[in-house]
Scaffold this active site. Sequence first.
Site, PDB file in Angstrom:
ATOM      1  N   GLN A  81       0.815  -1.213   0.000  1.00  0.00           N
ATOM      2  CA  GLN A  81       0.000   0.000   0.000  1.00  0.00           C
ATOM      3  C   GLN A  81       0.849   1.265   0.000  1.00  0.00           C
ATOM      4  OE1 GLN A  81      -2.845  -1.667   3.311  1.00  0.00           O
ATOM      5  NE2 GLN A  81      -3.872   0.021   2.317  1.00  0.00           N
ATOM      6  N   ASP A 239      -2.372  -4.821  -0.047  1.00  0.00           N
ATOM      7  CA  ASP A 239      -1.982  -6.122   0.504  1.00  0.00           C
ATOM      8  C   ASP A 239      -2.815  -6.543   1.704  1.00  0.00           C
ATOM      9  OD1 ASP A 239      -0.817  -4.172   2.124  1.00  0.00           O
ATOM     10  OD2 ASP A 239       1.229  -4.922   1.884  1.00  0.00           O
TER      11      ASP A 239
END
Length: 481
Positions: A81, A239
């Site tokens: 991220q 993720d």
Amino acid sequence: MSAAEGPLVVGVDTSTQSTKALVVDAATGRVVASGQAPHTVSSGAGRESDPREWWDALGEALNQCGEAAHEAAAVSIGGQQHGLVTLDGQGEPVRPALLWNDVRSAPQARRLIDELGGAKAWAERTGSVPSASFTVTKWAWLAEHEPEAARAVKAVRLPHDYLTERLTGEGTTDRGDASGTGWWASGTEEYDEGILARVGLDPALLPRVVRPGEVAGTVRDGHGLPFSKGTLVAAGTGDNAAAALGLGLRPGVPVLSLGTSGTVYAVSQRRPADPTGTVAGFADARGDWLPLACTLNCTLAVDRVAALLHLDREAVEPGTDATFLPFLDGERTPNLPHSSGLLYGLRHDTTAGQLLQAAYDGAVHSLLGALDLVLDADADPSAPLLLIGGGARGSAWQQTVRRLSGRPVQIPEARELVALGAAAQAAGLLTGEDAAAVARRWNTAAGPVLDAVERDEATLNRITGVLSDAAPLLERDAASH
């Protein structure tokens, strides 16, 4: 290899250190083939990677999967991220991507919080209070420190967006990853044009937000990967949201993930807005929410301490009053971006194994401190804590989490949950199912449960006290930057 029962799908995890690809039977969840290739991450003041390395690593990982990847009917990409990927008019990187654990934008984070009404206003507006991890602060840093590069940018993407776009030719993202940027309003689920204007970012440079269950595009010609043209491409996600999909997570079940970073999170049906900034109010990839707290220092920091002490990472010893705050990369929870590691309470009889245990304790303390804030008030306090990530297989991590949480701990047998969650998302495109329901059908969360032990309140209180007393010293580090 036995024949697959259903169509094949590919799930990808493009993480900080490497890209992993799984080819999965959509009917059963069986992993038919897998591959992995590493990335390079810069050291020093910043943490950067060349996005083209992610693409090359994806190709290598898929090639390791062999013919199975070519037979896949759908693909989805989960990714680290927050990373700021800046592209020129030809889709080439203007500069290396600024990764989530690059903390150089801490001054910009503080300034943005002040300029837009304070922490509470940010939490209500975007669900989160931005820290140096967030994409919006990284863009502000780039505009201030590298204005020529910022002017050359024709598209801004997150890591998973970049790979998805190279597959489809379309600039897309999803609500889960968009919610970690700092410029996506969680209340309206749209980009916040006021925040974008404040940091000088044209909304036209941002990707379209694909809805849960929607097809992001199809694989185009000329990609050089072993996919057939027309293969369906799912929205992908960040993720943590992908791992939540991979677990088939239901609301209220706590997850503790032990990786390069440490995270605690749970699915919630309530939109989070924590004004302290401890909990990030992320969206999940389905339509619910994923309140999450993240630390920068987890397995890598503890492994570094083990290496300095010339110990195996499992060589812990009990019985110390030493306290180790392993903030080797600065820290996000607590918000001390320029802090460093701190050791207190060293004695003549302190052993190396006890110091290593103190590092484990310090890392887990930060995560558990945020767990109560992540969970809704009606969550079951006796429910097993799902332990995932690279550290979840380590005995020292397992026992430290049990001792400091006082909860039963369940260790799912399924590995690579981010890639599995992406695969479940891809499978949902083919079957019309909710991606989390796909993962539950695959039984991905199954695994042994370690019984609860008495919570070690003395150690928790000692670490809390040292952290409180040391805060002025650790914050002084920030003032010098």
